[in-house]
Design an enzyme around this catalytic site. Sequence first.
Site, mmCIF file in Angstrom:
data_model
loop_
_atom_site.group_PDB
_atom_site.id
_atom_site.type_symbol
_atom_site.label_atom_id
_atom_site.label_comp_id
_atom_site.label_asym_id
_atom_site.label_seq_id
_atom_site.Cartn_x
_atom_site.Cartn_y
_atom_site.Cartn_z
ATOM 1 N N GLU A 40 0.829 -1.203 0.000
ATOM 2 C CA GLU A 40 0.000 0.000 0.000
ATOM 3 C C GLU A 40 0.863 1.252 0.000
ATOM 4 O OE1 GLU A 40 0.108 1.914 2.889
ATOM 5 O OE2 GLU A 40 0.161 0.583 4.622
ATOM 6 N N ASP A 122 11.293 -11.505 -2.741
ATOM 7 C CA ASP A 122 10.671 -10.202 -2.962
ATOM 8 C C ASP A 122 9.211 -10.246 -2.516
ATOM 9 O OD1 ASP A 122 9.802 -7.711 -3.937
ATOM 10 O OD2 ASP A 122 11.182 -7.813 -5.631
#
Length: 268
Positions: A40, A122
Amino acid sequence: MDHTRVTEYLARLGTPRPAAPDLAALRTLQRAHPMAIPFENLSVRLGEPITLTEEALVAKVLDRRRGGYCYELNGAFAALLTALGYRVELLSGRVLARGGAGLPFDHLALRVWLDGEAWLVDVGFGQLSAEPLRLAERGEQQDAFGTFRITEHLPTGVSGTTTDPLPDLDVAQDGEVQFRLDQRPYQLTDFVPACWYQSTSPDSPFTGRTLCSRLTPQGRETLVGGVLIRTVDGEQTREELTTAEEQRSAYRELFGIELTLDEVKRLS
């Protein structure tokens, strides 16, 4: 990160403490992270400062129950993995997906060493691989999120192989290069200028719209501005959340993020 913070972090991920820093545990942790902690850009949109220190990143994830973008998510995850006994290095990436220009340090990824082998980890790219990728493998690597291939980037005019001992690596997903990795390890402080740029520049992909997204066992839930996008078993639905209260409830119930009504209005 001390024992208490590790316990808190693992509790948020919903995973047990690994018996050893091995590949099986790393896979479990990587799969759990994007389901528990959203990708976010709320801090960017709210004008909140983003501090790239281990303490600040971990505090945001644990105390504020928030997520973040690549510098924050992979930075905090690196701190957890290191505390669990993994050897972790921070790598700089240049995002090339969808025709991106690819500025140095505009992505932070992790290299984790296990028994002399390097793995790409990742949890801060939105949706890359579900599990670690072998950095030395040049063939296809199958993953729940697609087919990946890592190749050495050849400078213009060079064919075949390069003599550079640390050539950049192109990470492709389903045939499209997502980002180019610089194999030299860096520190969090090296990413501060790029993080500032990404959080303030009108040309940054993170300043123009609000995004909050989390993986689910069946797919993904994403709130883009006031539009809630749900993907379940490959089928996508869109719902317009027209009021600040509806959006506030979505942040709370879907992503575990508590916001004031004023903050929600500023994000719209």
